[in-house]
Design a protein around this motif. Sequence first.
Motif, PDB file in Angstrom:
ATOM      1  N   LYS A 194       0.854  -1.209   0.000  1.00 59.63           N
ATOM      2  CA  LYS A 194       0.000   0.000   0.000  1.00 59.63           C
ATOM      3  C   LYS A 194       0.883   1.251   0.000  1.00 59.63           C
ATOM      4  O   LYS A 194       0.473   2.312   0.449  1.00 59.63           O
ATOM      5  N   ALA A 217       2.886   6.905   1.436  1.00 59.06           N
ATOM      6  CA  ALA A 217       1.869   7.544   0.584  1.00 59.06           C
ATOM      7  C   ALA A 217       0.846   8.308   1.422  1.00 59.06           C
ATOM      8  O   ALA A 217      -0.256   8.585   0.944  1.00 59.06           O
ATOM      9  N   GLN A 243      -1.746   9.311   4.708  1.00 60.19           N
ATOM     10  CA  GLN A 243      -2.788   8.590   5.457  1.00 60.19           C
ATOM     11  C   GLN A 243      -3.481   7.596   4.531  1.00 60.19           C
ATOM     12  O   GLN A 243      -3.697   7.881   3.344  1.00 60.19           O
ATOM     13  N   SER A 303      -0.651  16.451  -1.499  1.00 64.22           N
ATOM     14  CA  SER A 303      -1.729  16.100  -2.443  1.00 64.22           C
ATOM     15  C   SER A 303      -3.123  16.361  -1.881  1.00 64.22           C
ATOM     16  O   SER A 303      -4.115  16.125  -2.561  1.00 64.22           O
ATOM     17  N   TRP A 355      -7.863  15.799  -2.788  1.00 60.26           N
ATOM     18  CA  TRP A 355      -8.808  14.920  -2.099  1.00 60.26           C
ATOM     19  C   TRP A 355      -9.897  15.717  -1.392  1.00 60.26           C
ATOM     20  O   TRP A 355     -10.652  15.169  -0.591  1.00 60.26           O
TER      21      TRP A 355
HETATM   22  N1  ACO Z   1      -4.409   5.307   0.987  1.00 56.60           N
HETATM   23  C1  ACO Z   1      -4.892   4.067   0.748  1.00 56.60           C
HETATM   24  N2  ACO Z   1      -4.371   3.232  -0.175  1.00 56.60           N
HETATM   25  C2  ACO Z   1      -3.310   3.665  -0.861  1.00 56.60           C
HETATM   26  C3  ACO Z   1      -2.752   4.943  -0.674  1.00 56.60           C
HETATM   27  C4  ACO Z   1      -3.347   5.785   0.303  1.00 56.60           C
HETATM   28  N3  ACO Z   1      -2.879   6.994   0.610  1.00 56.60           N
HETATM   29  N4  ACO Z   1      -1.720   5.084  -1.528  1.00 56.60           N
HETATM   30  C5  ACO Z   1      -1.636   3.939  -2.214  1.00 56.60           C
HETATM   31  N5  ACO Z   1      -2.591   3.089  -1.826  1.00 56.60           N
HETATM   32  C6  ACO Z   1      -2.857   1.721  -2.292  1.00 56.60           C
HETATM   33  C7  ACO Z   1      -3.571   1.696  -3.651  1.00 56.60           C
HETATM   34  O1  ACO Z   1      -4.976   1.851  -3.483  1.00 56.60           O
HETATM   35  C8  ACO Z   1      -3.184   0.313  -4.144  1.00 56.60           C
HETATM   36  O2  ACO Z   1      -3.973  -0.641  -3.479  1.00 56.60           O
HETATM   37  P1  ACO Z   1      -4.536  -1.957  -4.271  1.00 56.60           P
HETATM   38  O3  ACO Z   1      -3.314  -2.721  -4.668  1.00 56.60           O
HETATM   39  O4  ACO Z   1      -5.371  -2.642  -3.268  1.00 56.60           O
HETATM   40  O5  ACO Z   1      -5.275  -1.437  -5.460  1.00 56.60           O
HETATM   41  C9  ACO Z   1      -1.748   0.155  -3.645  1.00 56.60           C
HETATM   42  O6  ACO Z   1      -1.617   1.064  -2.552  1.00 56.60           O
HETATM   43  C10 ACO Z   1      -0.710   0.528  -4.661  1.00 56.60           C
HETATM   44  O7  ACO Z   1      -1.030   1.814  -5.169  1.00 56.60           O
HETATM   45  P2  ACO Z   1      -0.897   2.187  -6.720  1.00 56.60           P
HETATM   46  O8  ACO Z   1      -1.644   3.466  -6.936  1.00 56.60           O
HETATM   47  O9  ACO Z   1      -1.292   1.012  -7.561  1.00 56.60           O
HETATM   48  O10 ACO Z   1       0.689   2.374  -6.804  1.00 56.60           O
HETATM   49  P3  ACO Z   1       1.534   3.339  -7.718  1.00 56.60           P
HETATM   50  O11 ACO Z   1       2.946   3.019  -7.411  1.00 56.60           O
HETATM   51  O12 ACO Z   1       1.080   3.277  -9.144  1.00 56.60           O
HETATM   52  O13 ACO Z   1       1.202   4.821  -7.191  1.00 56.60           O
HETATM   53  C11 ACO Z   1       0.953   6.526  -5.517  1.00 56.60           C
HETATM   54  C12 ACO Z   1       1.581   5.175  -5.902  1.00 56.60           C
HETATM   55  C13 ACO Z   1       1.456   7.612  -6.454  1.00 56.60           C
HETATM   56  C14 ACO Z   1       1.404   6.817  -4.080  1.00 56.60           C
HETATM   57  C15 ACO Z   1      -0.582   6.438  -5.617  1.00 56.60           C
HETATM   58  O14 ACO Z   1      -1.032   5.239  -5.021  1.00 56.60           O
HETATM   59  C16 ACO Z   1      -1.258   7.588  -4.935  1.00 56.60           C
HETATM   60  O15 ACO Z   1      -1.308   8.678  -5.468  1.00 56.60           O
HETATM   61  N6  ACO Z   1      -1.773   7.369  -3.695  1.00 56.60           N
HETATM   62  C17 ACO Z   1      -2.435   8.412  -2.944  1.00 56.60           C
HETATM   63  C18 ACO Z   1      -1.391   9.275  -2.229  1.00 56.60           C
HETATM   64  C19 ACO Z   1      -2.003  10.446  -1.509  1.00 56.60           C
HETATM   65  O16 ACO Z   1      -2.524  11.364  -2.118  1.00 56.60           O
HETATM   66  N7  ACO Z   1      -1.904  10.436  -0.191  1.00 56.60           N
HETATM   67  C20 ACO Z   1      -2.389  11.487   0.647  1.00 56.60           C
HETATM   68  C21 ACO Z   1      -3.613  11.044   1.304  1.00 56.60           C
HETATM   69  S1  ACO Z   1      -4.374  12.362   2.236  1.00 56.60           S
HETATM   70  C22 ACO Z   1      -3.422  12.523   3.625  1.00 56.60           C
HETATM   71  O17 ACO Z   1      -2.395  11.908   3.796  1.00 56.60           O
HETATM   72  C23 ACO Z   1      -3.863  13.502   4.688  1.00 56.60           C
END
Ligand code: ACO
Length: 276
Positions: free
Chosen positions: A27, A66, A68, A139, A143
Amino acid sequence: MADKKLECVKVEKENGITWVLLDRPEKRNAMSPQLHFEMDETLKALETDPETRVVVIGGTGGYFSAGQDLKTFFRDNENDPAAFKAAAEAANRWRWERLYKYDKPTIAMVEGYCVGGAFMQLLGADFAIAAEDAVFSLSEINWGILPGALVSKAVADTILPRQALYYACLGEPFDGIEAARIGIINFAVPAASLRAETVKLAEKLMAKSPAVLRATKHAVRQVRGMDFGQAYDYLAAKGNEIKVIDKQDSYRTGLSQFLDDKSYKPTFEPFKAKDE
Ligand code: ACO
């Protein structure tokens, strides 16, 4: 901690350095409630662990974090305020309250993604080193939320206002080189030498008096919010604290080595850029 099996955190100890790694690589080390509870307990235990002199915060699989976990931290808890509160408290405690005033030096070692809520541990740690090709992003804007907990505050306190507004309002990704340029990390290195450079910094920190280092890092952080009068008073008191808790008596030892027996002379090498 030693008795409990960790499922989301990996702890490795080597020569005084303890590597505390977020461990949900599938994840991208997104932070679930369970991960927060485990990190909180782990850091609490390591603060008084005699084998641990420096803590490095990182992640397994080539990812820092990545942010929360959008599912298990946010969506799954939407109708359970008690569970959300417990998870948020643990999240904030380890990423900020503990790291910010930790008794031992801490280093964030960033590779892969460092997104959203991961900026808390990035900025909660005393020092940060990143791979040049690491990917940073505030990011939250994408969201429908803002950089919460203390992310906006920590970012605004660390970098210039224009950069803080730009990256928070656009959510645009930036790499390790840009992260160093805007001052959100100390320096960026090629990915292949990230661990070695982290060890080098940890070794430099371990060569200092632990008591003086602890007081100095606390002082530098605390004076930011003080006026001159408060800072004079606080720093004088902190200086006296060192005299009580510095078992090595570094002050008198250092002066005597320099002035009397001439066994120590500081050398100030000219600064060399990393690629020279
Ligand atoms: N929350 C939950 N699940 C996540 C998160 C997240 N923040 N980031 C990644 N994952 C999960 C994906 O859903 C996926 O799960 P699955 O295999 O069950 O489908 C797995 O991790 C791999 O993610 P991918 O997107 O397939 O991996 P990739 O390497 O292509 O991309 C990236 C990685 C760029 C980090 C992308 O997953 C992403 O943009 N994630 C969201 C990051 C984000 O915006 N985080 C901030 C959240 S808000 C906060 O923190 C307050």
